[in-house]
Design a protein around this motif. Structure first.
Motif, PDB file in Angstrom:
ATOM      1  N   VAL A 235      43.047  40.990  41.693  1.00  0.00           N
ATOM      2  CA  VAL A 235      44.524  40.870  41.900  1.00  0.00           C
ATOM      3  C   VAL A 235      45.120  41.727  40.901  1.00  0.00           C
ATOM      4  O   VAL A 235      44.603  41.874  39.699  1.00  0.00           O
ATOM      5  CB  VAL A 235      44.974  39.374  41.700  1.00  0.00           C
ATOM      6  CG1 VAL A 235      44.996  38.811  40.584  1.00  0.00           C
ATOM      7  CG2 VAL A 235      46.489  39.276  42.040  1.00  0.00           C
ATOM      8  N   GLN A 236      46.091  42.522  41.305  1.00  0.00           N
ATOM      9  CA  GLN A 236      47.012  43.237  40.415  1.00  0.00           C
ATOM     10  C   GLN A 236      47.763  42.598  39.354  1.00  0.00           C
ATOM     11  O   GLN A 236      48.131  41.244  39.655  1.00  0.00           O
ATOM     12  CB  GLN A 236      47.876  44.255  41.171  1.00  0.00           C
ATOM     13  CG  GLN A 236      47.121  45.152  42.180  1.00  0.00           C
ATOM     14  CD  GLN A 236      48.147  46.280  42.750  1.00  0.00           C
ATOM     15  OE1 GLN A 236      49.302  45.712  42.789  1.00  0.00           O
ATOM     16  NE2 GLN A 236      47.493  47.202  43.338  1.00  0.00           N
ATOM     17  N   PRO A 237      48.110  43.092  38.280  1.00  0.00           N
ATOM     18  CA  PRO A 237      48.884  42.288  37.342  1.00  0.00           C
ATOM     19  C   PRO A 237      50.099  41.922  37.820  1.00  0.00           C
ATOM     20  O   PRO A 237      50.956  42.715  38.624  1.00  0.00           O
ATOM     21  CB  PRO A 237      49.240  43.334  36.355  1.00  0.00           C
ATOM     22  CG  PRO A 237      47.856  44.378  36.110  1.00  0.00           C
ATOM     23  CD  PRO A 237      47.385  44.388  37.919  1.00  0.00           C
TER      24      PRO A 237
ATOM     25  N   GLY B 218      50.468  39.408  39.978  1.00  0.00           N
ATOM     26  CA  GLY B 218      49.893  38.797  41.316  1.00  0.00           C
ATOM     27  C   GLY B 218      49.821  37.227  40.970  1.00  0.00           C
ATOM     28  O   GLY B 218      49.665  36.816  39.889  1.00  0.00           O
TER      29      GLY B 218
ATOM     30  N   THR C 102      46.209  41.158  32.801  1.00  0.00           N
ATOM     31  CA  THR C 102      44.956  41.488  32.612  1.00  0.00           C
ATOM     32  C   THR C 102      43.912  40.824  31.730  1.00  0.00           C
ATOM     33  O   THR C 102      42.843  40.654  31.924  1.00  0.00           O
ATOM     34  CB  THR C 102      44.759  43.055  32.031  1.00  0.00           C
ATOM     35  OG1 THR C 102      45.493  43.088  30.883  1.00  0.00           O
ATOM     36  CG2 THR C 102      45.374  43.960  32.989  1.00  0.00           C
TER      37      THR C 102
ATOM     38  N   THR D  48      41.389  37.737  33.057  1.00  0.00           N
ATOM     39  CA  THR D  48      40.263  38.107  33.699  1.00  0.00           C
ATOM     40  C   THR D  48      39.361  37.400  32.904  1.00  0.00           C
ATOM     41  O   THR D  48      38.989  37.310  31.605  1.00  0.00           O
ATOM     42  CB  THR D  48      39.911  39.464  33.637  1.00  0.00           C
ATOM     43  OG1 THR D  48      40.967  40.384  34.271  1.00  0.00           O
ATOM     44  CG2 THR D  48      38.622  39.886  34.031  1.00  0.00           C
TER      45      THR D  48
ATOM     46  N   VAL E  27      41.739  40.729  37.232  1.00  0.00           N
ATOM     47  CA  VAL E  27      43.156  41.226  37.158  1.00  0.00           C
ATOM     48  C   VAL E  27      43.188  42.474  36.529  1.00  0.00           C
ATOM     49  O   VAL E  27      43.009  42.792  35.514  1.00  0.00           O
ATOM     50  CB  VAL E  27      44.082  40.372  36.191  1.00  0.00           C
ATOM     51  CG1 VAL E  27      45.708  40.758  36.510  1.00  0.00           C
ATOM     52  CG2 VAL E  27      44.139  38.762  36.606  1.00  0.00           C
ATOM     53  N   SER E  28      43.523  43.491  37.659  1.00  0.00           N
ATOM     54  CA  SER E  28      43.530  44.926  37.410  1.00  0.00           C
ATOM     55  C   SER E  28      44.206  45.647  38.255  1.00  0.00           C
ATOM     56  O   SER E  28      44.171  45.383  39.308  1.00  0.00           O
ATOM     57  CB  SER E  28      41.931  45.254  37.187  1.00  0.00           C
ATOM     58  OG  SER E  28      41.843  46.792  37.045  1.00  0.00           O
ATOM     59  N   SER E  29      44.799  46.884  37.772  1.00  0.00           N
ATOM     60  CA  SER E  29      45.378  47.715  38.534  1.00  0.00           C
ATOM     61  C   SER E  29      44.597  48.607  39.008  1.00  0.00           C
ATOM     62  O   SER E  29      45.124  49.711  40.148  1.00  0.00           O
ATOM     63  CB  SER E  29      46.720  48.318  37.822  1.00  0.00           C
ATOM     64  OG  SER E  29      45.956  49.009  36.762  1.00  0.00           O
TER      65      SER E  29
END
Length: 114
Positions: A12-14, A16, A87, A90, A112-114
């Protein structure tokens, strides 16, 4: 022997959200001493959220206001709603009793990462 099966993780993106689930093999979800833990690479496992004996909840300072622990006694399932993910969230997430009494499940990976 209590079996714990975690699910719901993912990438999921930061900012989210994710909702983790923990299916418990026996009818003990009504017990108040349930918790979510996480373990990031190279770090020790830490307690993220828990129910207290009084029925309230406690959270790791870094997740307060973002994570919510809940349970469904009828479904024998524990949940962790995670919002505004960062992030640093994670990790592999696990459920267990507060004292880690039962055998650990495989956990569910949250990235959690873009």
């Amino acid at each position: 022997q209590v079996q714990l099966v975690e699910s719901g993780g993912g990438l999921v993106q930061p900012g989210g959200s994710l909702r983790l689930s923990c299916a418990v093999s026996s009818g003990i979800v009504s017990s108040l001493n349930l918790a979510w833990f996480r373990q990031a690479p190279g770090k020790q496992r830490e307690l993220v959220a828990r129910f207290t004996i009084g029925g309230s909840t406690n959270y790791l300072d870094s997740v307060k206001g973002r994570f919510t622990i809940s349970k469904d006694n009828a479904k024998n399932t524990l949940y962790l709603q995670m919002n505004s993910l960062k992030t640093e969230d994670t990790a592999v997430y696990y459920c267990n009793s507060v004292l880690g009494t039962w055998s650990w499940g495989q956990g569910t990976q949250v990235t959690v990462s873009s």
